[in-house]
Write a protein that holds these residues in place. Structure first.
Motif, PDB file in Angstrom:
ATOM      1  N   VAL A   1       1.249  -1.136   0.318  1.00  0.00           N
ATOM      2  CA  VAL A   1       0.115   0.166   0.154  1.00  0.00           C
ATOM      3  C   VAL A   1       0.508   1.215  -0.101  1.00  0.00           C
ATOM      4  CG1 VAL A   1      -0.527  -0.752   2.429  1.00  0.00           C
ATOM      5  CG2 VAL A   1      -1.849   0.986   0.963  1.00  0.00           C
ATOM      6  N   SER A   2       0.365   2.329  -0.288  1.00  0.00           N
ATOM      7  CA  SER A   2       1.020   3.349  -1.044  1.00  0.00           C
ATOM      8  C   SER A   2       0.066   4.529  -0.039  1.00  0.00           C
ATOM      9  CB  SER A   2       1.640   3.633  -2.354  1.00  0.00           C
ATOM     10  OG  SER A   2       1.087   4.150  -2.634  1.00  0.00           O
ATOM     11  N   ARG A   3       0.946   5.591   0.028  1.00  0.00           N
ATOM     12  CA  ARG A   3      -0.163   6.859   0.250  1.00  0.00           C
ATOM     13  C   ARG A   3       0.628   7.745   0.248  1.00  0.00           C
ATOM     14  NH1 ARG A   3      -4.989   9.207   1.737  1.00  0.00           N
ATOM     15  NH2 ARG A   3      -4.526  11.812   2.403  1.00  0.00           N
ATOM     16  N   PHE A   4      -0.033   8.777  -0.774  1.00  0.00           N
ATOM     17  CA  PHE A   4       0.488  10.080  -1.438  1.00  0.00           C
ATOM     18  C   PHE A   4       0.113  11.321  -0.872  1.00  0.00           C
ATOM     19  CE2 PHE A   4      -1.525   8.103  -4.761  1.00  0.00           C
ATOM     20  CZ  PHE A   4      -2.214   9.369  -5.426  1.00  0.00           C
ATOM     21  N   ASP A   5       0.056  12.726  -0.533  1.00  0.00           N
ATOM     22  CA  ASP A   5      -0.466  13.805  -0.228  1.00  0.00           C
ATOM     23  C   ASP A   5       0.306  14.781  -1.765  1.00  0.00           C
ATOM     24  OD1 ASP A   5      -2.865  13.265   1.595  1.00  0.00           O
ATOM     25  OD2 ASP A   5      -0.717  12.912   2.322  1.00  0.00           O
ATOM     26  N   ILE A   6      -1.113  15.402  -2.446  1.00  0.00           N
ATOM     27  CA  ILE A   6      -0.915  17.069  -2.569  1.00  0.00           C
ATOM     28  C   ILE A   6      -1.301  18.400  -2.839  1.00  0.00           C
ATOM     29  CG2 ILE A   6      -0.511  18.232  -4.906  1.00  0.00           C
ATOM     30  CD1 ILE A   6      -1.302  14.463  -5.850  1.00  0.00           C
ATOM     31  N   ALA A   7      -0.572  18.858  -1.333  1.00  0.00           N
ATOM     32  CA  ALA A   7      -1.851  20.226  -1.547  1.00  0.00           C
ATOM     33  C   ALA A   7      -2.559  19.718  -0.341  1.00  0.00           C
ATOM     34  CB  ALA A   7      -1.581  21.306  -2.174  1.00  0.00           C
ATOM     35  N   GLU A   8      -3.560  19.508  -0.603  1.00  0.00           N
ATOM     36  CA  GLU A   8      -5.093  19.514   0.071  1.00  0.00           C
ATOM     37  C   GLU A   8      -5.161  17.874  -0.316  1.00  0.00           C
ATOM     38  OE1 GLU A   8      -8.245  22.399  -0.332  1.00  0.00           O
ATOM     39  OE2 GLU A   8      -6.724  24.140   1.840  1.00  0.00           O
ATOM     40  N   ASP A   9      -4.660  17.737  -1.974  1.00  0.00           N
ATOM     41  CA  ASP A   9      -5.390  16.704  -1.931  1.00  0.00           C
ATOM     42  C   ASP A   9      -4.622  15.433  -1.685  1.00  0.00           C
ATOM     43  OD1 ASP A   9      -7.011  17.677  -3.331  1.00  0.00           O
ATOM     44  OD2 ASP A   9      -6.722  17.870  -5.687  1.00  0.00           O
ATOM     45  N   GLY A  10      -4.833  14.356  -2.501  1.00  0.00           N
ATOM     46  CA  GLY A  10      -4.655  12.307  -2.183  1.00  0.00           C
ATOM     47  C   GLY A  10      -4.635  11.481  -2.563  1.00  0.00           C
ATOM     48  N   GLY A  11      -4.274  10.332  -1.983  1.00  0.00           N
ATOM     49  CA  GLY A  11      -5.037   8.904  -2.778  1.00  0.00           C
ATOM     50  C   GLY A  11      -4.090   8.321  -1.819  1.00  0.00           C
ATOM     51  N   VAL A  12      -4.552   7.049  -2.182  1.00  0.00           N
ATOM     52  CA  VAL A  12      -3.896   5.586  -1.902  1.00  0.00           C
ATOM     53  C   VAL A  12      -3.930   4.807  -2.871  1.00  0.00           C
ATOM     54  CG1 VAL A  12      -4.747   3.077  -0.355  1.00  0.00           C
ATOM     55  CG2 VAL A  12      -4.880   6.101   0.259  1.00  0.00           C
ATOM     56  N   VAL A  13      -2.643   3.879  -2.565  1.00  0.00           N
ATOM     57  CA  VAL A  13      -3.132   2.579  -4.103  1.00  0.00           C
ATOM     58  C   VAL A  13      -2.824   1.271  -2.794  1.00  0.00           C
ATOM     59  CG1 VAL A  13      -1.847   1.901  -5.804  1.00  0.00           C
ATOM     60  CG2 VAL A  13      -2.158   4.334  -5.851  1.00  0.00           C
ATOM     61  N   VAL A  14      -3.426   0.059  -3.404  1.00  0.00           N
ATOM     62  CA  VAL A  14      -3.078  -0.563  -2.850  1.00  0.00           C
ATOM     63  C   VAL A  14      -2.780  -2.087  -3.895  1.00  0.00           C
ATOM     64  CG1 VAL A  14      -4.951  -0.613  -1.212  1.00  0.00           C
ATOM     65  CG2 VAL A  14      -5.977  -1.588  -3.235  1.00  0.00           C
ATOM     66  N   ALA A  15      -2.314  -3.025  -3.610  1.00  0.00           N
ATOM     67  CA  ALA A  15      -1.688  -3.671  -5.052  1.00  0.00           C
ATOM     68  C   ALA A  15      -1.402  -5.027  -4.367  1.00  0.00           C
ATOM     69  CB  ALA A  15      -0.799  -3.085  -5.951  1.00  0.00           C
ATOM     70  N   GLY A  16      -1.329  -6.338  -5.241  1.00  0.00           N
ATOM     71  CA  GLY A  16      -0.814  -7.293  -4.252  1.00  0.00           C
ATOM     72  C   GLY A  16      -1.477  -8.159  -5.936  1.00  0.00           C
ATOM     73  N   GLY A  17      -0.339 -10.007  -5.459  1.00  0.00           N
ATOM     74  CA  GLY A  17      -0.359 -10.694  -6.339  1.00  0.00           C
ATOM     75  C   GLY A  17       0.404 -11.165  -6.223  1.00  0.00           C
ATOM     76  N   LEU A  18       0.530 -12.694  -6.866  1.00  0.00           N
ATOM     77  CA  LEU A  18       1.557 -13.840  -6.383  1.00  0.00           C
ATOM     78  C   LEU A  18       2.616 -13.562  -7.184  1.00  0.00           C
ATOM     79  CD1 LEU A  18      -1.084 -16.510  -6.926  1.00  0.00           C
ATOM     80  CD2 LEU A  18      -0.352 -15.259  -4.386  1.00  0.00           C
ATOM     81  N   GLY A  19       4.287 -14.780  -7.044  1.00  0.00           N
ATOM     82  CA  GLY A  19       4.781 -14.996  -8.297  1.00  0.00           C
ATOM     83  C   GLY A  19       6.167 -16.017  -7.518  1.00  0.00           C
ATOM     84  N   VAL A  20       7.253 -16.353  -8.020  1.00  0.00           N
ATOM     85  CA  VAL A  20       7.680 -17.185  -7.882  1.00  0.00           C
ATOM     86  C   VAL A  20       9.479 -17.001  -7.628  1.00  0.00           C
ATOM     87  CG1 VAL A  20       6.523 -19.287  -8.960  1.00  0.00           C
ATOM     88  CG2 VAL A  20       8.097 -17.936 -10.802  1.00  0.00           C
ATOM     89  N   THR A  21      10.497 -17.120  -6.666  1.00  0.00           N
ATOM     90  CA  THR A  21      11.634 -16.807  -6.787  1.00  0.00           C
ATOM     91  C   THR A  21      12.408 -18.257  -7.587  1.00  0.00           C
ATOM     92  OG1 THR A  21      11.118 -14.907  -5.332  1.00  0.00           O
ATOM     93  CG2 THR A  21      13.102 -15.633  -5.406  1.00  0.00           C
ATOM     94  N   LEU A  22      13.464 -17.825  -7.544  1.00  0.00           N
ATOM     95  CA  LEU A  22      15.007 -19.180  -7.886  1.00  0.00           C
ATOM     96  C   LEU A  22      15.810 -18.032  -7.047  1.00  0.00           C
ATOM     97  CD1 LEU A  22      15.176 -20.055 -11.575  1.00  0.00           C
ATOM     98  CD2 LEU A  22      14.769 -21.431  -9.766  1.00  0.00           C
ATOM     99  N   GLU A  23      16.449 -19.211  -6.785  1.00  0.00           N
ATOM    100  CA  GLU A  23      16.898 -19.043  -5.104  1.00  0.00           C
ATOM    101  C   GLU A  23      17.988 -20.494  -4.932  1.00  0.00           C
ATOM    102  OE1 GLU A  23      15.870 -18.257  -0.317  1.00  0.00           O
ATOM    103  OE2 GLU A  23      14.643 -17.257  -2.060  1.00  0.00           O
TER     104      GLU A  23
END
Length: 218
Positions: free
Chosen positions: A114-136
């Protein structure tokens, strides 16, 4: 824009290779994730907003081993140049072993942010998610390189210039890095590319991210 369009074919090629690994054999004694660590992080973040904006990012990462998997959390403050909003970002990743081929492990990942941002008196929230794979590496050691591919979905809500907005989008991302264990000290270098459309604003997963983390293992 060209670079973002290339993420899809590159990620597809990697996923096809990983698919072959998944047909190998079940994992037995492998481990996924960096184990128990706490680290401070600094680096670079770039977004495809307004033809490209970027700046410094800094924050804290933490990881907790759970059996053969791990839960990783991170908090970031991104200071973008100019009049762009400076988002505050939080992310969580859970990883668990799927299969192993020799000394290489394929891990399944679940992502949320999740990210939260503000611009003067405005602003917003972005939520994101998902799946993946990792090689290690299947076992922890002094040097732990990794390569990840992830598919994400995101939603942005808020107000800009007094106008309410609501946008959704999808992305494919690639992340790679290496962690060096120097006794109780861990040093990690990483880079990532994620392809969210710029209409979502400053998402928890920047278009380009480079980071250096220095921490302790316990």
């Amino acid at each position: 824009m060209t670079a973002r369009l290339l993420i899809g074919p590159v990620a597809l090629s990697i996923l096809l290779g990983l698919g072959g690994l998944m047909a190998a054999r079940p994992a037995t004694a492998q481990e996924c994730g960096p184990g128990n660590t706490v680290a401070v992080v600094a680096g670079y973040a770039g977004y495809a907003l307004a033809s490209g904006i970027d700046g410094a990012q800094y924050g804290v990462d933490a990881s907790l081993a759970l059996g053969t998997g791990a839960i990783q959390g991170s908090g970031r403050v991104v200071g973008l140049e100019g009049a762009a909003p400076d988002p505050i970002v939080g992310r969580v990743r859970a990883t668990y072993p799927l299969v192993a081929v020799g000394s290489v492990a394929l891990c399944g990942d679940a992502h949320a942010g999740v990210s939260r941002f503000d611009i003067a008196e405005d602003g917003g929230v972005v939520v994101a998610g998902g799946l993946g794979v990792t090689l290690e590496p299947a076992r922890s050691g002094t040097v732990r390189p990794w390569l990840s591919v992830r598919g994400l979905g995101g939603r942005a809500t808020g107000t800009v210039l007094g106008i309410d907005f609501d946008a959704t989008g999808l992305a494919v991302g690639v992340e790679a890095g290496v962690e060096l264990g120097l006794g109780p000290v861990a040093v990690r270098l990483s880079g990532a590319r994620d392809g969210f459309d710029d209409g979502l604003g400053p998402t928890p997963y920047p278009e380009t991210s480079l980071a250096v983390a220095v921490g302790v293992r316990f």
